[in-house]
Design an enzyme around this catalytic site. Structure first.
Site, short mmCIF file in Angstrom:
data_model
loop_
_atom_site.label_atom_id
_atom_site.label_comp_id
_atom_site.label_asym_id
_atom_site.label_seq_id
_atom_site.Cartn_x
_atom_site.Cartn_y
_atom_site.Cartn_z
N HIS A 1 -58.07 -66.81 -16.16
CA HIS A 1 -57.34 -66.97 -14.91
C HIS A 1 -56.29 -68.06 -15.08
CE1 HIS A 1 -56.78 -67.92 -10.51
NE2 HIS A 1 -56.77 -66.60 -10.48
N HIS B 1 -49.94 -70.42 -3.73
CA HIS B 1 -50.71 -70.20 -4.96
C HIS B 1 -50.97 -71.48 -5.74
CE1 HIS B 1 -51.53 -67.64 -8.70
NE2 HIS B 1 -52.37 -67.23 -7.79
#
EC number: 3.1.4.-
Length: 608
Positions: free
Chosen positions: A493, A263
């Site tokens: 985000h 990630h």
């Protein structure tokens, strides 16, 4: 599974079980996304989450708002609905079916709706020309908005006047003043930043064709290393994307613990003039750089250490050694070359601390190297203790939520909050329950009234399967609001965590990171607290006042305010104090329909 709430009724079949209840920040899918028209093979293909797939699907074929229930078939309804949650589960589906295996790769058509400026009242329906082919509109949109900031003086942004070098990405559809100090990826890769020799891109989701076009033409054939976590079909798709480019090589990050993801979002940019490190929150796809709130930390330009000198090039924040340790955790030959590059550069001007997560089970002193224990160690060693610390809240802001257990004592308000509460060596951890905890996550109404409309929720992959098991969590939730940066309608985000003062005028520290609110990202204790288990790779930077010669940061009143505010005021990108959900607010859940009110494009959300 039949459910009803303020946004309509729906049914979820057991085949729609989401992997979101698995503890990971984004849910990988082996799906390849293709534009269905002539020349489709030349369109971007990339793996993404199931939630992102749903968003793309609804951009291709939006479901226009209707006041009738004709869109959905009749549903069964269970008595005794969970009114406090806004969901009603049918008795036959109270026990979730076993998790479905990961779906085989399938091709999905993409369409991007033509950008329209922000609505005046947040509820106005949008109209658009549906005559043009979908992919033609996508290309128009990219051509129109993926240019670097017009008239933007990059040098002014990079000068010493900004001690934090913390930026937001540009947002299409907001007033120009809210982009005047923001960056697009094309700005970051611009020759103004340096004469590129080679680069490494660490990320979760890649659109290779799009990425290459973000580099200036003169740099597009320079070596690029893509560091990813894809496996099996997803890996094959990524390799197929990269195959036409002889200068692109790939490095697969090992993910040996189930349900982990790669990630981390970082760029290593080697120039003729030196080296730059960029740590950010955006996937390498068009949508993530278009109408979302994203964060970026830019390092200084690190000069090369002259041959024959014995200078370490280390910073007071130990950034050089920590970055090398993070890269060594991959145990990848292609990253050994980048480790050598970093060794040869002077990183001494760095004023932030690195906080990473790497997959593994860590004991003893190794426990302090990663995840929330790494944050705890840094706060203990380098943060200043505060009078009345128990009244200084903790704020967490994120775009996805993992499974956190049956109640707050299982992880959130035990080990995780305890790490967040640490302030200095001598400070005693205040009673964990006495310190206010503010969690910021977009509500359904936030998403509905956003620039993207409901498809913005494709990047907020909180599933019904996870949410229904932790109703207790939602009492901590606060709305997304960012008038300070002009981004209230640009869904976040970005992920941030901080410790503000009781009146929110100061902060003891600020972290921008890829890590969502999940045990997979931050780690969870095992073996009676002697072992920390982390599933995923994550990376962020911690701003501590002590590294700037301060006891605390003052909060900047307006994110993009100029020189009228003191240099040391920290630019928090959203509004403080956060506003608690109202009685009718619900957290955005990606895999249930919303049909009772249209979004800003006049559409409903029917994800399947």
């Amino acid at each position: 599974m039949s459910q009803e709430g303020d946004y309509g009724r729906w049914t979820i079949s057991s085949s729609d079980e989401s992997e979101e209840e698995k503890p990971k920040p984004d849910k990988p899918s082996t799906s390849s996304l293709l534009c269905a028209r002539q020349g489709a093979a030349n369109e971007p293909r990339y793996t993404c989450s199931e939630a992102q797939k749903a968003a793309h699907k609804r951009k291709i074929s939006p479901v226009k708002f209707s006041n009738t229930d004709s869109v959905l078939p009749p549903k069964r309804q269970k008595s005794g609905s969970q009114e406090d949650l806004g969901w009603c589960l049918s008795s036959s589906d109270d026990e979730l079916q076993p998790e479905m295996p990961q779906k085989q790769a399938e091709k999905v058509v993409i369409k991007k709706e033509k950008d329209i400026s922000a609505p005046n009242d947040g509820t106005a329906q949008r109209t658009e020309n549906h005559g043009a082919p979908a992919c033609h509109r996508l290309k128009e949109e990219e051509d129109e908005y993926e240019t670097s900031g017009e008239g933007q003086d990059i040098w002014d942004m990079l000068d010493k006047g900004n001690p934090f070098q913390f930026y937001l990405t540009r947002v299409s559809g907001v007033k120009p003043k809210y982009n005047s100090g923001a960056l697009h990826i094309k700005d970051i890769l611009s020759p103004l930043f340096g004469t590129l020799v080679s680069s490494a891109q660490f990320n979760y989701c890649f659109d290779v064709d799009w990425l290459v076009k973000q580099y200036p033409p003169e740099f597009r054939k320079k070596p690029i290393l893509l560091v990813h976590g894809d496996k099996r079909e997803a890996k094959a798709h990524l390799h197929a994307q990269a195959k036409p480019y002889e200068n692109i090589s790939l490095c697969q990050a090992k993910l040996d613990i189930a349900f982990g993801t790669h990630h981390t979002k970082m760029m290593l940019l080697l120039y003729e003039e030196g080296l730059r490190v960029v740590i950010h929150t955006s996937n390498l796809i068009h949508a993530d750089w278009h109408q979302k709130t994203q964060g970026i930390w830019l390092s200084p330009l690190y000069p090369r250490i002259a041959d024959g000198t014995h200078k370490s090039g280390e910073s007071p924040t130990h950034f050089k050694a920590d970055l090398i340790s993070y890269l060594m955790a991959y145990n990848a030959p292609s990253l050994k070359e980048w480790i050598d590059v970093i060794h040869k550069h002077d990183l001494s001007e760095t004023n932030v601390y690195l906080i990473g997560s790497t997959p593994g089970r860590f004991q003893g002193s190794q426990k302090d190297n990663w995840g929330h224990f790494r944050l705890k160690k840094l706060l203990k060693d380098h943060a200043s203790s505060m009078p009345n610390a128990e009244s200084w809240p903790v704020v967490g802001q994120f775009s996805s939520v993992g499974s956190l257990g049956a109640d707050e004592s299982k992880w959130l308000c035990s080990e995780f909050k305890e790490s967040m509460l640490t302030l200095g060596k001598e400070s005693k951890t205040p009673g964990k329950s006495s310190v206010p905890l503010y969690l910021i996550y977009p509500s359904v109404e936030n998403v509905r009234t956003s620039l993207e409309g409901y498809p913005a929720g494709g990047s907020l992959p909180y599933s019904i399967q996870t949410a229904e098991k932790q109703n207790w969590l939602h009492s901590y939730f606060h709305k997304w609001s960012a008038e300070t940066s002009g981004r209230s309608n640009a869904m976040p985000h970005i992920k941030t965590y901080m410790r503000p003062s009781p009146d929110f005028s100061k902060i003891a520290w600020f972290l921008v990171t890829s890590a969502n609110l999940s045990k997979a990202a931050w780690g969870a204790l095992e073996k009676n607290g002697t072992q920390l288990m982390i599933r995923s790779y994550e990376l962020g930077v911690l701003f501590l006042p002590s590294a700037f010669g301060l006891d605390s940061f003052k909060v900047k009143q307006k994110f993009f305010a100029g020189s009228q505010e003191p240099m040391a005021t920290f630019p928090v990108p959203y509004d403080l104090p956060p506003e608690l959900y109202g009685s009718k607010d619900r957290p955005w859940i990606w895999n249930i329909p919303y049909v009772k009110a249209p979004d800003t494009h006049g559409n409903m959300w029917v994800p399947s």
